[in-house]
Each structure stands twice: as structure tokens, then as C-alpha cells.
Design a protein around this motif. Sequence first.
Motif, PDB file in Angstrom:
ATOM      1  N   LYS A 107       0.841  -1.207   0.000  1.00  0.00           N
ATOM      2  CA  LYS A 107       0.000   0.000   0.000  1.00  0.00           C
ATOM      3  C   LYS A 107       0.870   1.248   0.000  1.00  0.00           C
ATOM      4  O   LYS A 107       0.623   2.184  -0.772  1.00  0.00           O
ATOM      5  N   GLU A 110       2.452   1.616  -3.410  1.00  0.00           N
ATOM      6  CA  GLU A 110       1.484   2.100  -4.394  1.00  0.00           C
ATOM      7  C   GLU A 110       1.211   3.584  -4.191  1.00  0.00           C
ATOM      8  O   GLU A 110       1.066   4.333  -5.162  1.00  0.00           O
ATOM      9  N   ASP A 111       1.140   4.040  -2.929  1.00  0.00           N
ATOM     10  CA  ASP A 111       0.970   5.468  -2.647  1.00  0.00           C
ATOM     11  C   ASP A 111       2.170   6.258  -3.167  1.00  0.00           C
ATOM     12  O   ASP A 111       2.014   7.342  -3.743  1.00  0.00           O
ATOM     13  N   GLN A 114       1.921   6.545  -6.842  1.00  0.00           N
ATOM     14  CA  GLN A 114       0.884   7.525  -7.192  1.00  0.00           C
ATOM     15  C   GLN A 114       1.436   8.943  -7.056  1.00  0.00           C
ATOM     16  O   GLN A 114       1.193   9.798  -7.909  1.00  0.00           O
ATOM     17  N   ARG A 115       2.187   9.201  -5.967  1.00  0.00           N
ATOM     18  CA  ARG A 115       2.782  10.534  -5.786  1.00  0.00           C
ATOM     19  C   ARG A 115       3.786  10.829  -6.903  1.00  0.00           C
ATOM     20  O   ARG A 115       3.845  11.960  -7.405  1.00  0.00           O
ATOM     21  N   ARG A 117       3.651   9.633  -9.993  1.00  0.00           N
ATOM     22  CA  ARG A 117       2.858   9.912 -11.198  1.00  0.00           C
ATOM     23  C   ARG A 117       2.303  11.322 -11.156  1.00  0.00           C
ATOM     24  O   ARG A 117       2.327  12.048 -12.160  1.00  0.00           O
ATOM     25  N   GLU A 118       1.782  11.721  -9.994  1.00  0.00           N
ATOM     26  CA  GLU A 118       1.220  13.068  -9.864  1.00  0.00           C
ATOM     27  C   GLU A 118       2.301  14.123 -10.053  1.00  0.00           C
ATOM     28  O   GLU A 118       2.071  15.145 -10.713  1.00  0.00           O
ATOM     29  N   ASP A 121       3.132  14.211 -13.753  1.00  0.00           N
ATOM     30  CA  ASP A 121       2.051  14.886 -14.477  1.00  0.00           C
ATOM     31  C   ASP A 121       2.111  16.394 -14.259  1.00  0.00           C
ATOM     32  O   ASP A 121       1.928  17.175 -15.189  1.00  0.00           O
TER      33      ASP A 121
END
Length: 148
Positions: A107, A110-111, A114-115, A117-118, A121
Motif C-alpha cells: 500500500k 502504491e501510494d 501515485q505521488r 505519477r502526480e 504529471d
Amino acid sequence: MTAASQHYTQPANPGWLRRAEFWLDQRGKPAWIVAMILGFIFFWPIGLALLAYMIWSKRMFGKSCRNRHSHRHAAFQQGFNAMRPSGNVAFDAYKADTLRRLEDEQKSFEDFLQRLREARDKSEFDQFMDERARKARDEREKGEIEEA
């Protein structure tokens, strides 16, 4: 021995056709396809016969020539068996604690992804906006120079 494993063990005194089939099975579906293509190139009835045999014996559309038993099914069974209690309370507690810890690590990883990717982006969007602003500024300056 299961029926599938008996099919893929070479007989004691096989003929040349059985030896060729065994040899191709050991190398998988690509070997069968190459043999079929070579058969079409050298003498088309051989290629046609190999194609018919591959379809008839389900080698063309099966998962693998080497092992007809689904690896996905075996992995599913193994995963299911891992979740069953072993009967040893200490081991089951250790296993549950380890699985919980691994799930927490997964978890958090994955967090983290995600950070990342953000952030990527956001940097790409900021770069796009900077380029857009620079193009607009360059066009405005170009228009002012032409007017002067």
C-alpha cells in the motif's frame, strides 16, 4: 503419472515420426510453426499435413505444447492453499503478521508510485504551460516588431 505427462514422455523405442513430434513438443509452438512454414516452402503437401495435424491435435490453439496443464490454475491453487491455516498456531500468527506487513508495504509503495505519477504529471503540465506562454509571448513580440 498423469495422462498429460505420459503424452510428453518419449517412448522407449520411438519411430522417427514420434521422435520428431517429441522434439518439436520440447521446443513449443514456435517450433511447430517453423516446421509447418518450412514444409510449405519445400513441398506444400507437407506443410498442409503439418497444419492439419497441428489443428487436429490442438497444438495450434492450445496454450503450450510442452505442458497442457494451466499454469494459471496451478498458481491459483497454490495461492489458495497459502491462505489456509496450517494447524500450527504460532506459524499461522507469524504468517498473518507477515502478510499484513507485506500488504502495508504494498500500500505504501502504491501510494509512493501515485505521488510520483502526480509529480510527473504536474511537471509535464507546468512545462506545457511554460511553452504555451513562451509561444504566446514570442508571437506577441513578433507582432509588435512587424507593426513597428
